[in-house]
Write an enzyme that holds these catalytic residues in place. Sequence first.
Site, mmCIF file in Angstrom:
data_model
loop_
_atom_site.group_PDB
_atom_site.id
_atom_site.type_symbol
_atom_site.label_atom_id
_atom_site.label_comp_id
_atom_site.label_asym_id
_atom_site.label_seq_id
_atom_site.Cartn_x
_atom_site.Cartn_y
_atom_site.Cartn_z
ATOM 1 N N GLY A 151 0.979 -1.250 0.016
ATOM 2 C CA GLY A 151 -0.103 -0.072 -0.111
ATOM 3 C C GLY A 151 0.977 1.229 -0.121
ATOM 4 O O GLY A 151 0.359 2.261 -0.650
ATOM 5 N N THR A 201 -4.143 4.671 2.822
ATOM 6 C CA THR A 201 -4.085 4.354 1.601
ATOM 7 C C THR A 201 -3.439 3.067 1.240
ATOM 8 O O THR A 201 -3.601 2.509 0.347
ATOM 9 C CB THR A 201 -3.668 5.508 0.610
ATOM 10 O OG1 THR A 201 -2.233 6.010 1.068
ATOM 11 C CG2 THR A 201 -4.713 6.814 0.956
ATOM 12 N N CYS A 202 -2.471 2.897 2.086
ATOM 13 C CA CYS A 202 -1.697 1.672 1.795
ATOM 14 C C CYS A 202 -2.694 0.390 1.897
ATOM 15 O O CYS A 202 -2.375 -0.485 0.899
ATOM 16 C CB CYS A 202 -0.782 1.372 2.947
ATOM 17 S SG CYS A 202 0.104 2.758 3.528
ATOM 18 N N PHE A 203 -3.551 0.572 2.779
ATOM 19 C CA PHE A 203 -4.717 -0.744 2.808
ATOM 20 C C PHE A 203 -6.079 -0.440 2.440
ATOM 21 O O PHE A 203 -7.008 -1.073 2.655
ATOM 22 C CB PHE A 203 -4.290 -1.184 4.225
ATOM 23 C CG PHE A 203 -3.224 -1.534 4.694
ATOM 24 C CD1 PHE A 203 -2.644 -2.519 4.394
ATOM 25 C CD2 PHE A 203 -2.605 -0.788 5.642
ATOM 26 C CE1 PHE A 203 -1.294 -2.876 4.930
ATOM 27 C CE2 PHE A 203 -1.266 -0.996 6.266
ATOM 28 C CZ PHE A 203 -0.672 -1.999 5.794
#
Length: 1039
Positions: free
Chosen positions: A700, A1006-1008
């Site tokens: 992510g 936002t990574c996940f």
Amino acid sequence: VVRVDCSWQAGEGSCTDMFAATQTSKSQFLDKARQAREERKGHKEKERAATQIQALVRRYLCRCRLQNQFRKEVDEFFSVTDTAATKRNALSIFKIARKLLFICRKDDKLRFEKLCRTILSSMDVENEPKVWYVSLALSKDLTIPWLKQIKDVLWISCEFLKTLKPDIMQESKLVTLYLTMLITFTDTATWKIMKGKGEPFKSALNRICENIMGHLNQKGFYSILQILLTNGLARSRPSLSKSMLTAIFSLSLRPVIAAHFSDNLLRSFLIHIMSVPAVVSHLNSLTPETHDLLRKFILFLSREEQCLDICVCLEGSHTLCLLGNLIQLGYLNEKVLEEEANHFVKVLTDMLSYCQRYVSQKKSNLTHWHPVLGWFSQTVDYGLNESMPLVTRQLQYLWGVPVIRTLFYDVLSKKLEAQDPTPPPPPPPTLQNNLPVKSLFKRAFQKSASVRNILKPVGGKRVDSAEVQKVCSICVLYQTALTTLTQIRLQILTGLTYLDDLLPKLWAFICELGLQGGLKLFLECLNNDTEESKQLLAMLMLFCDCSRHLITILDDIELYEEQISFKTEELVTISSFLNTFVYKMISDGILENAKGEKLDLFHSVHGWLMVLYERDCRRRFSPDDHWLRKDLKPSLLFQELEKGKKRAQLLLQYIPHVIPHKNDGYDQLRRLPVNSMKGVIRVKFVNDLGVDEAGIDQDGVFKEFLEEIIKKVFNPALNLFKTTSGDERLYPSPTSNIHENHLLLFEFVGKMLGKAMYEGIVVDVPFASFFLSQVLGHHHSTFYSSIDELPSLDSEFYKNLTSIKRYDGDVSDLGLTLSYDEDVMGQLVCHELTPGGKSTPVTNENKISYIHLMAHFRMHTQIKEQTAAFIRGFRCIINPEWLHMFSTPELQRLVSGDNAEIDLDDLKKHTVYYGGFHSSHRVIIWLWDILSSDFTPEERAMFLKFVTSCSRPPLLGFAYLKPPFSIRCVEVSDDQDTGDTLGSVLRGFFTIRKKEPGGRLPTSSTCFNLLKLPNYSKKSILRDKLRYAISMNTGFELS
């Protein structure tokens, strides 16, 4: 005893010596006798040789004396003739001619010239039969000697004609002299003896002329005329005068007429006279009596064995010359062409097919270059190259308007149910063939005035009818011309598209074939190897080649607004036909084993299909899902791909657009293995204070890093990329070289974008259509047109350029040159489109080239290095073969996601909840209600970008968002968050709060693709906090 033995031995030795001496003497005697005989023989041979030499010398001297005496007598005869006022009688001319012919050599050409002039002068004398040289033919004793003499005189005239050069003034006069001799004595028309008392002898004298012609033919008369014609006409400017041409043509016809157009004489005439380059063009201005030659030629050549014999006798260049002359005769004799159309088409097809055997696709040790045929594996007469433009002009009559109207009469006479009762006036008759190629293009651009119903397959016409057979054979002729005359292929296609109504009427004709109209019939033809099937497929092939050419040269205004030739609704029908046809050829396994004509057919149909598809991708004319095959099961297709089945590979290679993208199959396609892919990339962010940001990269963080990088490099302010006028789409900046190592930057950006695409990460980067076409490699296609892509760069510039094409006046008045002036950082820089372009004015002749050169410069030349570097980096990650499967709009969707509005129901269906939240939780219910009722589409896009870092939904829906969209209930700030516990989950589930979170904002990882949402007590607080949060451009540490 010893003495006695010795004596005996000595005696024995003496005896031996005596016999040896006797033997030696005999040998010497024999040798001397032999030498004596040889000497006597040698003396006799010398005497004989001396006698022979003396005889030869005496004979030579005698002959020389006799020749000198004869020459002296001849010279005295002609000197007296030149000065005497009285005319010599025929008998004296006959006698002096006999002496001259006895001694005649090349050195005597002046004397022979005088003899010919004397003979001709005698024939012009009025009312003096004894002076007429031909009068000796009626003498009982001199008829045979005179006949032999005139034959010799005429053949020597032919021998001299073979060596003369008509372009030299003095030799040109001799050509006229010897042609006059031949004209005079091969026909009785000019003989004064025929007047009055000579009438009873007419038949006898005519037989004498026929006898003379027969003798000349046996000696090679037609070969002499061929050499003379070729020397005088096989050049850019003919050196034969009109009178010479008339005389030669008359001489060539006389044997044919005398033999009543027998096969043997017609054969000689075709091989030696009609194979001379453009001889009909030169004779056309003289309007000689043709004796219905075209009909006789066609009927003679319509017999296959005769045609083959002629072609075998002529090598490639001369066969082409014969073809050109026959075509021009057809153009000049419209009535005969109408009456003998079937035979005419058959003859031309057979001749072109013969030439086609030797047309090669590439250079080799066995091929020679021909300016019309290309690489040719027969011997090429390079002496004819200078006259090939004239031959090409003759060939152009075949695809000129008059011949096309005559041959395609059955097609063109078809009514297309015009709705407008007032038909457009017919264009004035012009010699279209003499127009330059640019005029042909111009005509193809003119608007069609007809209004008609849409053409759709209806069926009902029997394929074995005479009408269908005739149209098929004509299509075979033109298709054979396209594959044989390789160097003028574009001229042929342009000529065939000149008439606006030919192609739509040919399509209407195709729609009527068979019981159901078109498609089923042609699919059946694929599995048949009959001559009828081949001809039907040749008609389809010609239609596809011509239509593709037409659509390629039409711009958007002409195609979509003026709708030249085809209505857009017809293009939908045609494209559906082509799409099914190509799909069936692949799915039924026909393409796998196709070769020769079937392979050529596939490429023609597929080429026309892809031109329509790419045009539709740029500007839609077809309905939704028009290109998809509903009977194609993607799951089965990809199973075949994994097994390496040829059918599946060919489908992906040639028509990937038939595969539905919104299904599991598309995801499988995206996940096909790639050899060039590098390993996983891990990223750690550092904030402005130099401290590592929170966040563990499980793919992510790299996604956010990638978007941040891309957002920076695609910012137009950086001047690596510029935006187009109007829709502001990105393309490489022509002035990016202000950056050091700018090409390395482009290569890096290409790699990053390729990595994002491979990982399925969508980034909000709108590229210009023409730039994506270059990334896909479409600009290398033979169907690619720079001018068609220009609107995606600058629509105003495109309109200005196309207005030049439609300019009715003299374009040179506009003061344009083949150059482009550009303002580069305040300085005006002139770019030449061609060498010397700055000083080359744009004229009506080169304006089409100027338009294409300008479009190519703006979209390719200016950014060639930058584009190449970007593509090099992009293809390090993405296999180029994958790109062939996508169109330009599809590639943009792969980069930036679907441009449709966010489907909240789909998002809700695939959302995962943590921390006590669930789909029935009041905060979650508030959230979905706010997104659907209170937020605008722009705010919903901002919300999606806030959570996932991209404002667009995944290409295949939220089911394919990885990691899945998640919402988690949080009670503390991100820096205090240690994850879910049993207590926090229960509190979230039962809406139990430690304290009111009204002061805290929603955050995201936002990574996940994770939304961290406090457990708000009111819907209004949630709405205000969420709206404020998504409007801020902050990452992890927002709260």
